[in-house]
Design a protein around this motif. Structure first.
Motif, PDB file in Angstrom:
ATOM      1  N   GLY A  45       0.840  -1.185   0.000  1.00 60.00           N
ATOM      2  CA  GLY A  45       0.000   0.000   0.000  1.00 60.00           C
ATOM      3  C   GLY A  45       0.879   1.240   0.000  1.00 60.00           C
ATOM      4  N   VAL A  46       0.419   2.274  -0.654  1.00 64.02           N
ATOM      5  CA  VAL A  46       1.132   3.554  -0.673  1.00 64.02           C
ATOM      6  C   VAL A  46       0.103   4.636  -0.369  1.00 64.02           C
ATOM      7  N   LEU A  47       0.348   5.400   0.683  1.00 60.34           N
ATOM      8  CA  LEU A  47      -0.554   6.492   1.042  1.00 60.34           C
ATOM      9  C   LEU A  47       0.175   7.804   0.873  1.00 60.34           C
ATOM     10  N   MET A  48      -0.253   8.555  -0.143  1.00 63.18           N
ATOM     11  CA  MET A  48       0.323   9.862  -0.435  1.00 63.18           C
ATOM     12  C   MET A  48      -0.688  10.931  -0.010  1.00 63.18           C
ATOM     13  N   PRO A  49      -0.253  11.939   0.735  1.00 61.97           N
ATOM     14  CA  PRO A  49      -1.199  12.948   1.198  1.00 61.97           C
ATOM     15  C   PRO A  49      -1.655  13.911   0.095  1.00 61.97           C
ATOM     16  N   GLN A  50      -0.871  14.024  -0.963  1.00 66.37           N
ATOM     17  CA  GLN A  50      -1.162  14.976  -2.026  1.00 66.37           C
ATOM     18  C   GLN A  50      -2.298  14.500  -2.940  1.00 66.37           C
ATOM     19  N   ASP A  51      -2.640  15.380  -3.865  1.00 69.48           N
ATOM     20  CA  ASP A  51      -3.566  15.059  -4.930  1.00 69.48           C
ATOM     21  C   ASP A  51      -2.834  14.182  -5.939  1.00 69.48           C
ATOM     22  N   THR A 104       4.384   5.362   3.231  1.00 68.89           N
ATOM     23  CA  THR A 104       3.664   6.619   3.360  1.00 68.89           C
ATOM     24  C   THR A 104       4.606   7.804   3.243  1.00 68.89           C
ATOM     25  N   ASN A 105       4.035   8.938   2.923  1.00 69.93           N
ATOM     26  CA  ASN A 105       4.804  10.157   2.759  1.00 69.93           C
ATOM     27  C   ASN A 105       4.151  11.259   3.581  1.00 69.93           C
ATOM     28  N   GLY A 106       4.927  11.868   4.463  1.00 67.10           N
ATOM     29  CA  GLY A 106       4.414  12.984   5.249  1.00 67.10           C
ATOM     30  C   GLY A 106       3.818  12.568   6.581  1.00 67.10           C
ATOM     31  N   THR A 107       3.834  13.516   7.501  1.00 70.28           N
ATOM     32  CA  THR A 107       3.344  13.249   8.856  1.00 70.28           C
ATOM     33  C   THR A 107       1.853  12.945   8.912  1.00 70.28           C
ATOM     34  N   PRO A 108       0.971  13.731   8.259  1.00 74.80           N
ATOM     35  CA  PRO A 108      -0.464  13.445   8.386  1.00 74.80           C
ATOM     36  C   PRO A 108      -0.846  12.020   7.943  1.00 74.80           C
ATOM     37  N   ALA A 109      -0.278  11.562   6.837  1.00 73.70           N
ATOM     38  CA  ALA A 109      -0.590  10.222   6.346  1.00 73.70           C
ATOM     39  C   ALA A 109      -0.051   9.151   7.305  1.00 73.70           C
ATOM     40  N   THR A 110       1.148   9.377   7.837  1.00 78.85           N
ATOM     41  CA  THR A 110       1.743   8.397   8.746  1.00 78.85           C
ATOM     42  C   THR A 110       0.967   8.327  10.060  1.00 78.85           C
ATOM     43  N   PRO A 133       3.593  -3.420   8.861  1.00 83.74           N
ATOM     44  CA  PRO A 133       4.781  -2.558   8.795  1.00 83.74           C
ATOM     45  C   PRO A 133       4.512  -1.300   7.965  1.00 83.74           C
ATOM     46  N   ILE A 134       4.928  -0.158   8.510  1.00 87.88           N
ATOM     47  CA  ILE A 134       4.773   1.132   7.843  1.00 87.88           C
ATOM     48  C   ILE A 134       6.159   1.719   7.626  1.00 87.88           C
ATOM     49  N   VAL A 135       6.451   2.081   6.384  1.00 89.21           N
ATOM     50  CA  VAL A 135       7.712   2.740   6.061  1.00 89.21           C
ATOM     51  C   VAL A 135       7.378   4.185   5.720  1.00 89.21           C
ATOM     52  N   LEU A 136       7.918   5.100   6.513  1.00 90.77           N
ATOM     53  CA  LEU A 136       7.621   6.515   6.302  1.00 90.77           C
ATOM     54  C   LEU A 136       8.753   7.209   5.564  1.00 90.77           C
ATOM     55  N   ALA A 137       8.380   8.241   4.848  1.00 92.72           N
ATOM     56  CA  ALA A 137       9.353   9.116   4.186  1.00 92.72           C
ATOM     57  C   ALA A 137       8.758  10.521   4.204  1.00 92.72           C
ATOM     58  N   THR A 153       9.021   2.532  10.634  1.00 93.34           N
ATOM     59  CA  THR A 153      10.426   2.849  10.389  1.00 93.34           C
ATOM     60  C   THR A 153      10.485   3.702   9.132  1.00 93.34           C
ATOM     61  N   GLY A 154      11.643   4.211   8.789  1.00 86.27           N
ATOM     62  CA  GLY A 154      11.727   4.970   7.548  1.00 86.27           C
ATOM     63  C   GLY A 154      12.751   6.066   7.567  1.00 86.27           C
TER      64      GLY A 154
END
Length: 152
Positions: A32-38, A97-103, A114-118, A140-141
């Motif tokens: 899964g990939v959760l991007m906060p942007q449009d 995931t990318n960004g604090t809100p999504a994480t 498992p969640i990998v943040l960036a 982690t990330g």
């Protein structure tokens, strides 16, 4: 053994672990990939493209041995939370995931996947991890901020 044969042998031996990792018993892995942007955000598209290319370089091809489940939050906190819940419900192998809100949204939904943040500023004050050295839990990330680099 001739030099050319030796180089070919060593090169093949070095590449073998990559090939083995890409052949994970035939089971389709789900990311899964959760991007906060449009979804039309150029930076977000570039990041997804780079991630997909990096996986392909390691032998993981979307639709062949891995299935990507990208979701775009459109910079809407409520939508990001709903998408986090949706992704967790899919019982994925891992979520990037990318960004604090999504994480943070994902952290609320699961303590097991498992969640990998960036792209997160400092994950310690935001409560995502107890410490950088040993993040613990399922997160982690890569953080954008490292205090020790401030003076450099």
């Amino acid at each position: 053994m001739k030099r050319r044969e030796f180089i070919t042998f060593v090169g093949g031996a070095a590449a073998w672990p990559l090939a083995v990792r890409a052949q994970q018993g035939g089971r389709m892995r789900r990311i899964g990939v959760l991007m906060p942007q449009d979804e039309n955000d150029p930076e977000g598209k570039t990041r997804i493209s780079a991630f997909t290319q990096g996986l392909a370089d390691l032998g993981w091809t979307d639709g062949r041995n891995v299935r990507m489940e990208p979701r775009w939050g459109g910079n809407d906190t409520d939508r990001i939370q709903a998408l986090a819940k949706e992704l967790v419900g899919l019982r994925l192998d891992i979520i990037v995931t990318n960004g604090t809100p999504a994480t943070v949204a994902l952290q609320r939904e699961t303590r097991t996947i498992p969640i990998v943040l960036a792209g997160v500023g400092d994950p310690v004050p935001s409560g995502l991890v107890p410490g950088l050295k040993q993040p613990g839990g399922n997160i982690t990330g890569f953080a954008n901020f490292e205090a020790s680099l401030g003076g450099k």
